[in-house]
Design an enzyme around this catalytic site. Structure first.
Site, PDB file in Angstrom:
ATOM      1  N   HIS A  21       3.308  -6.396  -7.832  1.00 31.44           N
ATOM      2  CA  HIS A  21       1.914  -5.866  -8.348  1.00 31.44           C
ATOM      3  C   HIS A  21       1.807  -4.453  -7.791  1.00 31.44           C
ATOM      4  CE1 HIS A  21       0.392  -6.751  -4.000  1.00 31.44           C
ATOM      5  NE2 HIS A  21      -0.288  -5.631  -4.314  1.00 31.44           N
ATOM      6  N   ASP A  51       6.103 -12.342  -6.430  1.00 31.86           N
ATOM      7  CA  ASP A  51       5.196 -10.852  -6.174  1.00 31.86           C
ATOM      8  C   ASP A  51       6.177  -9.851  -5.532  1.00 31.86           C
ATOM      9  OD1 ASP A  51       3.227  -8.811  -6.236  1.00 31.86           O
ATOM     10  OD2 ASP A  51       2.226  -9.280  -4.447  1.00 31.86           O
ATOM     11  N   SER A 126       0.137  -3.295   0.817  1.00 30.00           N
ATOM     12  CA  SER A 126       1.033  -4.091   0.023  1.00 30.00           C
ATOM     13  C   SER A 126       2.480  -3.470   0.041  1.00 30.00           C
ATOM     14  CB  SER A 126       0.469  -4.285  -1.373  1.00 30.00           C
ATOM     15  OG  SER A 126      -0.969  -5.099  -1.541  1.00 30.00           O
TER      16      SER A 126
END
Length: 197
Positions: A21, A51, A126
């Site tokens: 992402h 992911d 992230s």
């Protein structure tokens, strides 16, 4: 529109592991190292279900992280989350492993087996590293649960063993192949057990 995330250098010749992402839909990917060098990165491969994504920059002799065994992680283990939250620069936060085998409810949960931590993870973390006290990578920071969008102590990291398996396939083939079995497993509570007799 610009986005920001973190990553983990996995090879001295410039391979970087991050979240899917973080790079999804990007027309250009730029990587800034802690020594302020900036590189344009190439997307080697990306895997939306887990992911995870692997990038490549044209660099040599980079410091790398040591892969740890996430199966050996125990609830209560002390961990550090490393990343670039909100674009303020490299940051290290500490906490413990709060739980293992979590799903976040954000996706269908098919490939979720998160390590839950209370180490502060915010937007921009992230793709960053979750490491143990020996500095070994045990997870890739991926998600938070928060009504406000900021850290409330419920963060999730993809276990390093899952990340390594996906990363190896992305490096070899540029994509991940999986077998699928058409079943779903769920916990049975008293009400469900009663309804099923």
């Amino acid at each position: 529109v610009e986005g920001m995330g973190s990553g983990v250098i996995i090879s001295s010749d410039g391979h970087i592991l991050t979240n899917h992402h973080v790079v999804d839909g990007a027309t250009e990917i730029r990587v800034e190292l802690t020594d302020n060098r900036t590189f344009t990165a190439k997307l080697v491969g990306s895997d939306p279900p887990s992911d995870l994504a692997v990038l490549k920059i044209d660099a040599a002799n980079l410091p790398t992280v040591t892969m740890g065994d996430s199966d050996r992680v125990r609830v209560g283990d002390f961990v550090l989350a490393i990343g670039n939250p909100l674009g303020i620069g490299q940051t290290v936060t500490s906490g413990i492993v709060s739980a293992k085998g979590r799903t976040s409810g954000v996706s269908d949960g098919s490939f979720e087996d998160f390590l839950q931590t209370d180490a502060a993870i915010n937007r921009g973390n992230s793709g960053g590293a979750l490491v143990n006290t020996r500095g070994e990578l045990i997870g890739i920071n991926s998600q938070i649960l928060s009504p406000s969008g900021g850290n409330i102590g419920i963060g999730f990291a993809i276990p390093s063993n899952m990340a390594k398996a996906v990363m190896d396939q992305l490096l070899k083939n540029g994509k991940v192949r999986r077998g699928m079995l058409g079943v779903t497993i769920q916990s049975i509570d008293a009400d469900l057990a009663s309804s099923l007799d």
